[in-house]
Design a protein around this motif. Structure first.
Motif, short mmCIF file in Angstrom:
data_model
loop_
_atom_site.label_atom_id
_atom_site.label_comp_id
_atom_site.label_asym_id
_atom_site.label_seq_id
_atom_site.Cartn_x
_atom_site.Cartn_y
_atom_site.Cartn_z
N ILE A 16 7.62 12.82 -1.12
CA ILE A 16 7.83 11.64 -0.27
C ILE A 16 6.64 10.70 -0.42
CG2 ILE A 16 8.34 10.87 2.08
CD1 ILE A 16 8.90 13.82 2.79
N VAL A 17 6.94 9.40 -0.40
CA VAL A 17 5.89 8.40 -0.30
C VAL A 17 6.14 7.54 0.93
CG1 VAL A 17 5.36 8.32 -2.77
CG2 VAL A 17 7.06 6.74 -1.81
N ALA A 18 5.06 6.97 1.44
CA ALA A 18 5.13 5.96 2.50
C ALA A 18 4.46 4.70 1.99
CB ALA A 18 4.45 6.46 3.77
N GLU A 19 5.07 3.55 2.32
CA GLU A 19 4.55 2.26 1.87
C GLU A 19 4.46 1.30 3.05
OE1 GLU A 19 6.34 2.10 -2.68
OE2 GLU A 19 7.08 0.70 -1.17
N SER A 20 3.49 0.41 3.00
CA SER A 20 3.43 -0.65 4.00
C SER A 20 4.69 -1.50 3.89
CB SER A 20 2.17 -1.50 3.81
OG SER A 20 2.09 -1.99 2.48
N PHE A 21 5.20 -1.96 5.02
CA PHE A 21 6.46 -2.71 5.06
C PHE A 21 6.22 -4.17 4.71
CE2 PHE A 21 9.56 -5.18 7.69
CZ PHE A 21 10.69 -4.86 6.95
N ARG A 34 9.46 2.77 12.58
CA ARG A 34 8.78 1.98 13.61
C ARG A 34 8.26 2.84 14.76
NH1 ARG A 34 12.99 -1.39 11.75
NH2 ARG A 34 12.26 -3.50 11.17
N SER A 35 8.57 4.12 14.74
CA SER A 35 8.19 4.99 15.85
C SER A 35 8.10 6.43 15.38
CB SER A 35 9.24 4.90 16.96
OG SER A 35 10.47 5.48 16.52
N LEU A 41 -1.16 2.34 7.13
CA LEU A 41 -0.18 1.42 6.56
C LEU A 41 0.30 0.34 7.53
CD1 LEU A 41 2.02 4.05 4.66
CD2 LEU A 41 0.15 2.66 3.73
N GLY A 42 0.02 0.50 8.81
CA GLY A 42 0.51 -0.45 9.80
C GLY A 42 1.56 0.18 10.70
N ARG A 97 0.86 -1.18 0.00
CA ARG A 97 0.00 0.00 0.00
C ARG A 97 0.89 1.23 0.00
NH1 ARG A 97 -1.64 -3.08 4.03
NH2 ARG A 97 -1.24 -1.53 5.66
N CYS A 98 0.58 2.19 -0.83
CA CYS A 98 1.48 3.33 -1.04
C CYS A 98 0.68 4.62 -1.09
CB CYS A 98 2.26 3.13 -2.35
SG CYS A 98 3.46 4.43 -2.73
N ARG A 99 1.20 5.68 -0.48
CA ARG A 99 0.55 6.98 -0.52
C ARG A 99 1.61 8.08 -0.39
NH1 ARG A 99 -2.18 9.22 4.81
NH2 ARG A 99 -1.18 11.06 3.88
#
Length: 394
Positions: free
Chosen positions: A175-180, A155-156, A134-135, A117-119
């Motif tokens: 910047i993007v964030a993705e589920s690990f 993680r924090s 994303l978790g 999952r990416c945003r």
């Protein structure tokens, strides 16, 4: 002699251009590293299409045959130059962006292709917002990739703050964030032409590029289709579906995927030459010269159909050697302990350091792929320990 505009510099490609009777003209960022006598222009940002075009126009080049790039940062600029200068090859800037921006890329894939999952991470996005979506563990990285640079596992809230400090904080699409995805990776290098997968190989990194950026030794080797027939079939299916859905132009491509228990999960895909020594080990293993294919595509030539041609006689892999964390090691130390097909290593403290901490490189091979993997792992341990371990090769 016809001129090929090249965004970035790479030894193997320079040699391939010379073999084809083409004169390269390089667009590079300082510090400059091109062979003596080559024409070049320096720019501050190889992703700035306007600056690249100004650099080319100011050079007043004659007889331009084509343009290509040696890395991902030049993919959009190369397409733009072809468009403006009426050169062969991919000129579709919009399509090209789906191979540069990881969020655009994943959003365009069909639903049945598994992916993270990416945003985007617009200004003011909180850690809680991303963790809820994303978790508890997720990845923050540049939207345009950049070879694991500025990529961090978060993680924090403290990890998140440190990760954001590596960016300007001025853009909502930087910047993007993705589920690990906690799984090992394989990658496929190949040729895509006329909407079909024409040729491909598959390799495995011994550590992730992210781990290599953080101090590990990057190494990879070609996988044996006979040992991984199902994995190869999955990868070829994934590549075909992804490239078709992204409207990939004729290209050399590089696709990364995670190997999970349920099958392959799409990582990302690029329409450019693979990095590090992948072109060299593919040529040594299969006789397929991806540098030459990339040149042919940039000239608008049809690439002859090539097949894997059965099992190779030897499998090849590479190691990007770096300075050990403790002690010291020389090229002679490596050569006394291991057999290499090729090795270059600079032990001087003044030697320039390249991507992934690279101060040297090595290529090794073996008819048996599992044995090749073990050899590479031994060389990596030897490199990391400063020569403190490793079997002696007679």
């Amino acid at each position: 002699m016809p001129t090929m505009i090249v965004i970035g510099y790479r030894d193997g490609l320079d040699e391939a251009l010379e073999r084809r009777g083409l004169e390269p003209f390089y667009i590079v960022q300082p510090p400059v590293r091109t062979p003596k006598g080559r024409g070049f222009r320096c720019v501050t940002d190889m992703e700035n299409a306007q600056e690249i075009l100004r650099a080319v126009l100011s050079a007043r080049l004659d007889d331009i045959a084509g343009v290509l790039t040696v890395h991902e940062m030049g993919v959009f600029g190369a397409a733009y130059l072809r468009q403006q200068l009426n050169l062969p090859g991919n000129t579709d800037s919009k399509t090209t962006l789906h191979f540069r921006d990881k969020c655009l890329q994943k959003s365009k894939l069909p639903p049945h292709i598994k992916r993270a999952r990416c945003r985007y991470v617009p200004r003011g996005t909180s850690f809680t917002d991303l963790a809820d979506e994303l978790g508890d563990v997720f990845v923050v990285k540049p939207a345009t990739g950049a070879g694991a640079l500025r990529t961090n596992i978060v993680r924090s809230p403290e990890d998140y703050e440190r990760a954001l400090k590596l960016f300007t904080g001025l853009s909502d699409v930087e910047i993007v964030a993705e589920s690990f995805i906690d799984a090992s990776e394989v990658y496929m290098d190949g040729i895509w032409q006329s909407g079909e997968l024409q040729w491909s190989s598959m390799s495995r990194n011994h550590i992730s590029p992210l781990s290599a950026v953080q101090g590990g030794v990057l190494a990879a080797h070609i996988l044996d289709r006979r040992r991984y027939e199902a994995l190869f079939q999955q990868a070829e299916t994934l590549a075909g579906q992804a490239l078709a859905s992204l409207d990939a132009p004729d290209c050399v491509f590089h696709l990364e995927a995670f190997t999970e228990d349920t099958g392959l999960t799409f990582g990302e895909c690029a329409i450019r030459l693979p990095g590090a020594l992948s072109p060299q080990v593919n040529k040594l293993t299969f006789g397929i010269d991806l540098f030459d294919v990339e040149i042919s595509l940039a000239l608008g030539e049809e690439v002859p159909r090539t097949l894997n041609g059965g099992a190779p006689e030897r499998f090849y892999g590479y190691i990007l050697l770096r300075r050990p964390k403790v002690g010291n090691v020389t090229q002679e130390d490596f050569e006394r302990n291991f057999r290499f097909d090729e090795i270059q290593y600079a032990s001087s403290p003044d030697a320039p350091v390249g991507p992934y901490g690279r101060v040297g490189q090595a290529i090794v091979s073996d008819p048996d792929e599992p044995k090749l993997q073990r050899t590479i792992e031994e060389i990596v341990r030897f490199n990391e320990a400063g020569g403190g371990c490793g079997p002696v090769r007679n």
